[in-house]
Design a protein around this motif. Structure first.
Motif, PDB file in Angstrom:
ATOM      1  N   VAL A   1      60.550  15.848  27.283  1.00  0.00           N
ATOM      2  CA  VAL A   1      61.529  16.569  26.479  1.00  0.00           C
ATOM      3  C   VAL A   1      62.426  17.459  27.335  1.00  0.00           C
ATOM      4  CG1 VAL A   1      59.977  16.602  24.473  1.00  0.00           C
ATOM      5  CG2 VAL A   1      60.040  18.568  26.011  1.00  0.00           C
ATOM      6  N   ILE A   2      63.609  17.718  26.797  1.00  0.00           N
ATOM      7  CA  ILE A   2      64.500  18.769  27.281  1.00  0.00           C
ATOM      8  C   ILE A   2      64.546  19.790  26.147  1.00  0.00           C
ATOM      9  CG2 ILE A   2      66.821  19.387  28.069  1.00  0.00           C
ATOM     10  CD1 ILE A   2      65.430  17.374  29.934  1.00  0.00           C
ATOM     11  N   TYR A   3      64.364  21.058  26.494  1.00  0.00           N
ATOM     12  CA  TYR A   3      64.323  22.100  25.473  1.00  0.00           C
ATOM     13  C   TYR A   3      65.355  23.183  25.772  1.00  0.00           C
ATOM     14  CZ  TYR A   3      61.631  24.288  29.143  1.00  0.00           C
ATOM     15  OH  TYR A   3      61.246  24.786  30.359  1.00  0.00           O
ATOM     16  N   LYS A   4      65.679  23.916  24.736  1.00  0.00           N
ATOM     17  CA  LYS A   4      66.576  25.065  24.857  1.00  0.00           C
ATOM     18  C   LYS A   4      65.830  26.286  24.349  1.00  0.00           C
ATOM     19  CE  LYS A   4      69.961  26.072  21.920  1.00  0.00           C
ATOM     20  NZ  LYS A   4      71.242  26.143  21.191  1.00  0.00           N
ATOM     21  N   ILE A   5      65.737  27.289  25.212  1.00  0.00           N
ATOM     22  CA  ILE A   5      65.144  28.572  24.834  1.00  0.00           C
ATOM     23  C   ILE A   5      66.294  29.514  24.506  1.00  0.00           C
ATOM     24  CG2 ILE A   5      63.777  30.551  25.622  1.00  0.00           C
ATOM     25  CD1 ILE A   5      62.073  28.049  25.509  1.00  0.00           C
ATOM     26  N   THR A   6      66.213  30.196  23.372  1.00  0.00           N
ATOM     27  CA  THR A   6      67.217  31.197  23.013  1.00  0.00           C
ATOM     28  C   THR A   6      66.529  32.551  22.952  1.00  0.00           C
ATOM     29  OG1 THR A   6      68.424  29.552  21.707  1.00  0.00           O
ATOM     30  CG2 THR A   6      68.977  31.876  21.335  1.00  0.00           C
ATOM     31  N   TYR A   7      67.070  33.503  23.701  1.00  0.00           N
ATOM     32  CA  TYR A   7      66.525  34.859  23.780  1.00  0.00           C
ATOM     33  C   TYR A   7      67.207  35.751  22.750  1.00  0.00           C
ATOM     34  CZ  TYR A   7      64.210  33.247  27.945  1.00  0.00           C
ATOM     35  OH  TYR A   7      63.403  32.545  28.798  1.00  0.00           O
ATOM     36  N   PRO A   8      66.639  36.916  22.457  1.00  0.00           N
ATOM     37  CA  PRO A   8      67.204  37.796  21.424  1.00  0.00           C
ATOM     38  C   PRO A   8      68.653  38.221  21.677  1.00  0.00           C
ATOM     39  CG  PRO A   8      64.994  38.512  21.993  1.00  0.00           C
ATOM     40  CD  PRO A   8      65.362  37.428  22.969  1.00  0.00           C
ATOM     41  N   ASN A   9      69.087  38.201  22.922  1.00  0.00           N
ATOM     42  CA  ASN A   9      70.472  38.573  23.230  1.00  0.00           C
ATOM     43  C   ASN A   9      71.434  37.395  23.103  1.00  0.00           C
ATOM     44  OD1 ASN A   9      69.704  37.104  25.465  1.00  0.00           O
ATOM     45  ND2 ASN A   9      70.177  38.693  26.957  1.00  0.00           N
ATOM     46  N   GLY A  10      70.926  36.236  22.701  1.00  0.00           N
ATOM     47  CA  GLY A  10      71.757  35.054  22.515  1.00  0.00           C
ATOM     48  C   GLY A  10      71.877  34.180  23.752  1.00  0.00           C
ATOM     49  N   LYS A  11      71.441  34.675  24.904  1.00  0.00           N
ATOM     50  CA  LYS A  11      71.490  33.855  26.110  1.00  0.00           C
ATOM     51  C   LYS A  11      70.437  32.755  26.027  1.00  0.00           C
ATOM     52  CE  LYS A  11      73.399  37.078  29.486  1.00  0.00           C
ATOM     53  NZ  LYS A  11      73.176  37.644  30.847  1.00  0.00           N
TER      54      LYS A  11
END
Length: 106
Positions: free
Chosen positions: A3-13
């Protein structure tokens, strides 16, 4: 499953990564110090991130997954420090040098 995943942090980055074993609790190898600088100690005490699978394959080889990861980093611009935490591949300069100077009439 790879898989390729995307992590989103609370600041939107965001951070784009790959997992060749699809381990549920794997959240990548982003630079922890780089991320910590964006959050106060108080913000770090209650911290929620989101992990999304943005691509998957049962049949891709490791090289294909590596290529797809780079493709997704570029697509999502997560290597731009204003957008994300990927440090590779290096983001291209927003203001490249002028390699084609204007035509001088003479």
């Amino acid at each position: 499953m790879k898989v390729i995943y995307k992590i989103t942090y609370p600041n939107g980055k965001i951070y784009i990564g790959k997992d060749l074993t699809n381990t549920l609790n794997y959240f990548g190898s982003a630079n922890s110090a780089l991320i910590a600088r964006d959050f106060t100690r108080e913000q770090q005490r209650d911290f929620v991130i989101r992990k999304e699978i943005i691509w998957e394959s049962e049949y891709a080889n490791d090289q294909e997954v590596n290529q797809k990861e780079v493709e997704m980093i570029i697509l999502y611009k997560s290597n731009d420090p204003a957008v994300g935490y990927n440090q590779w591949p290096k983001a291209k300069s927003k203001n490249p040098p002028d390699t084609n100077p204007p035509f001088a009439a003479g």
